[in-house]
Design an enzyme around this catalytic site. Structure first.
Site, PDB file in Angstrom:
ATOM      1  CG  HIS A 148      67.083   3.549  21.687  1.00  0.00           C
ATOM      2  ND1 HIS A 148      65.863   4.238  21.738  1.00  0.00           N
ATOM      3  CD2 HIS A 148      67.207   3.960  20.262  1.00  0.00           C
ATOM      4  CE1 HIS A 148      65.259   4.604  20.765  1.00  0.00           C
ATOM      5  NE2 HIS A 148      66.183   4.371  19.162  1.00  0.00           N
ATOM      6  CG  ASP A 161      64.142   1.702  23.861  1.00  0.00           C
ATOM      7  OD1 ASP A 161      64.958   3.597  24.044  1.00  0.00           O
ATOM      8  OD2 ASP A 161      63.784   2.275  22.852  1.00  0.00           O
ATOM      9  CB  THR A 208      54.224   0.698  24.990  1.00  0.00           C
ATOM     10  OG1 THR A 208      55.249   0.348  25.629  1.00  0.00           O
ATOM     11  CG2 THR A 208      53.674  -0.032  23.952  1.00  0.00           C
ATOM     12  CD  GLU A 220      64.820   6.342  16.585  1.00  0.00           C
ATOM     13  OE1 GLU A 220      64.102   6.863  15.967  1.00  0.00           O
ATOM     14  OE2 GLU A 220      64.933   6.021  17.788  1.00  0.00           O
TER      15      GLU A 220
END
Length: 669
Positions: free
Chosen positions: A403, A333, A612, A468
């Site tokens: 990402h 990411d 997370t 995204e």
């Protein structure tokens, strides 16, 4: 009301430890040291916080409680929202990348000894209402100090938010007339004769005798040893007529489990283990069971905060115990690259760790010291083997083309077009996190990574993210404009489709199927053998299924376990999708009225997920995941007509002893 001001624990290596980052893969969580120069102590106080619906105004005081002035200082911290640079007062905005914010002294001013500086700014897009929204990982650097200094954040009382908490049903044994198993089996026929098995269980040493070790590990109080079929009181019997995951469990003085193969036997043994682990009396009879969905998944994000191999294995044990069959492992990411790729060692060398003066700056409160870890290819083989033994397939996710900030930071010569002046901002506030689909280097990179990933993960699927990608990307890239003209494209999004179709064809040649988030369909280039993970509500998944794509439903509002249980300021988690309590998690149903008959056939199953960003310890991870994961297990396995909230809660009470025994620090019921 909640008082905030704790310093979290992080995985880190001290900047002066002498440990080489070239050889270091992962370190265990230890307490973040407060690095001081001389007798220096700095405090940061929130003096004012005004929340709007999706914004906030905040004011601070920075106090230099030392005898040393700080020259040309710079403040670094992690917090939510997009900072309005023009709103800064008392300090100068330097930059924001993701959650990381840097401010500095105005015109080279010095923060004198015993001096207090007042400053503030406006944050947009998000409000600062919950414990997980508060600034964390605050530290300061200056020209006249050698190492960054951790700041003490003075406790701050958040405004109280009134909520109506979920009232759990009281214990009621009337709902325990059958078994204590989660997920509830499809068909249960028990008589009134008590089931009393001896402490020593004798397991049939046949072709599936290796399952005895796993079965034994699930038992709290019973011992298991192998024995001949004649003397065994746990026998496995092949029945080719049963579907691959179905089983029949005959509970008697000799327990017989029938199945068509290893998966069914494993699930039957797990159900038997839950019966034997229960504190309630068990009865003789027959259980026939099979899953509602063929795909029952859980996604674990190990990028934003690293998880040890030991913790991942503990999670796999719980997935197996509650009959999940898939672990979706998010490995790359913007904030890190966690997977060893031999073709590009720079990926982990440069971006597996983040911190002050690292390629990736401190994010999500990780502080100045190098923080993180990565999984060697041997680690991956170990985890994959461990999961396979427990009937769990691991799906790796290599997130592209968005990402990708970590990859871009590690391989700029290969992945960045110097002439590209496109201006964009991702939803996580990055302006430099998207691969360029018109560069030859992009395909060299992706093809090499995919080749190694396919060799490491024997399962049939590879997840490529595809979510995204922000507006504005590629607009001012000469290479992209040339590619669009050559391909006859009119919409810039077609470039994403072009890239993903290349990856899909590559994966197909290696015997793999492409999975992607719902945005993978942007650009309309994927063949229909792609599988779509629908996350942003339910409508996109319904639409994709009705169009003929296979779909895994994982809508954030009902399945994202990083969502807080409620909106209280003291309840950890985020609420950008919604709050998500245990009952809402349990009662979500994937079959919407808008699904056609074909659409229903295309729903493979469901997936629960934990992102997370704000979950930096294993204790916090357990709190967010459990017991909601058990609700998800029943939702994915048990048929809708067989579900009952009251009955589920009663069986959940009986699972607490097992979770305690496993060391799971779940949210109290």
């Amino acid at each position: 009301m909640l008082v905030c001001g704790f310093q979290p624990h992080f995985i880190l290596v001290s900047v002066d430890s002498g440990i080489s980052l070239d050889t270091l893969k992962a370190v265990k969580p230890i307490k973040q040291p407060i690095i001081r120069e001389l007798a220096m102590a700095l405090t940061l106080t929130i003096t004012e916080l005004n929340n709007l619906d999706s914004a906030y105004n905040i004011c601070f005081e920075l106090y230099n409680d030392s005898e040393q002035p700080l020259h040309n200082w710079r403040l670094h911290l992690s917090l939510v929202g997009l900072i309005n640079a023009s709103s800064c007062h008392g300090a100068t905005f330097v930059r924001q990348d993701g959650s990381y914010l840097a401010l500095q002294s105005q015109t080279g001013a010095t923060l004198e000894a015993k001096q207090t500086l007042a400053f503030g700014f406006t944050g947009e897009k998000l409000a600062m209402k919950k414990v997980t929204d508060m600034p964390i990982g605050c530290y300061l650097s200056a020209d006249n100090i050698e190492q960054p200094i951790m700041l003490e954040l003075v406790p701050f009382t958040l405004p109280s938010i009134a909520v109506n908490p979920l009232l759990m049903p009281e214990r009621n044994n009337d709902y325990l007339s059958d078994v204590a198993i989660i997920p509830r089996p499809a068909d249960i026929n028990l008589n009134q004769t008590p089931l009393k098995l001896p402490q020593q269980l004798l397991f049939d040493d046949n072709d599936f005798g290796h399952l005895a070790t796993l079965f034994s590990a699930q038992l709290k109080q019973h011992d298991v040893s192998l024995a001949s079929a004649r003397s065994a009181n746990i026998r496995l019997q092949l029945d080719p007529s049963l579907p691959c995951e179905a089983y029949r469990l005959c509970l008697d003085d000799v327990v017989v489990i029938s199945a068509s193969g290893e998966q069914g036997f494993a699930y039957g043994l797990t159900s038997l283990a839950q019966c034997l682990n229960s504190s309630t009396a068990q009865r003789k009879g027959v259980i026939n069971d099979y899953p509602r969905f063929t795909y029952r998944g859980f996604m674990l994000d190990c990028v934003r905060h690293f998880r040890s191999v030991e913790k991942i294995k503990q999670l796999i044990d719980q997935l197996a115990y509650y009959k999940f069959n898939t672990l979706h492992w998010h490995l790359t990411d913007d904030e890190a690259w966690r997977l060893e790729i031999k073709a590009f060692p720079q990926l982990t060398k440069q971006t597996a760790f983040r911190g002050h003066d690292q390629a990736i700056e401190a994010q999500f409160g990780s502080g100045p010291a190098p923080y993180g870890g990565y999984y060697s290819q041997q680690d991956v083989k170990d985890v994959v083997s461990y999961a396979q033994q427990r009937q769990i397939t691991i799906i790796p996710e290599i997130d592209i083309p968005g990402h990708c900030r970590a990859a871009l930071k590690a391989l700029p010569e290969l992945l960045i077009e110097p002439a590209d002046t496109s201006n964009y901002l991702s939803v996580q506030f990055y302006h430099d996190n998207v691969l360029n689909p018109a560069l030859e280097g992009t395909y060299q990179f992706i093809d090499a990574v995919i080749q190694e990933v396919c060799a490491l993960f024997p399962g049939p699927y590879v997840h490529v993210g595809a979510d995204e990608v922000p507006k504005g990307v590629w607009q001012d890239s000469p290479a992209c404009q040339e590619k669009m003209q050559a391909q006859g494209y009119q919409d810039i999004r077609e470039l994403q489709g072009y890239l993903l179709r290349h990856v899909q064809d590559n994966l197909r040649q290696q015997g793999k199927t492409l999975l992607g988030w719902e945005e993978a369909l942007d650009g309309d280039k994927l063949a229909q053998d792609a599988i779509i993970c629908a996350w942003n509500g339910t409508q996109n998944g319904i639409s994709a299924a009705n169009k003929g794509y296979k779909v895994i439903m994982t809508p954030a509002h009902y399945t994202y376990l990083d969502m807080a249980y409620d909106n209280s300021e003291s309840e950890p988690g985020t609420t950008w999708a919604s709050a998500l309590n245990l009952q809402q998690c349990y009662e979500y149903d994937v079959f919407d009225a808008e699904l056609t008959a074909t659409g229903k056939d295309n729903i493979l199953g469901m997936q629960y997920a934990i992102w997370t960003e704000f979950i930096n310890t294993d204790k916090q991870l357990d709190y967010m995941v459990f017991p909601r994961l058990l609700a998800g297990a029943e939702n994915a396995w048990t048929g809708r007509s067989n579900k009952n909230w009251q009955g589920f809660v009663q069986r959940l009470y009986l699972q607490q002893d097992y979770l305690d025994w496993q060391g799971i620090q779940y949210r109290p019921l």
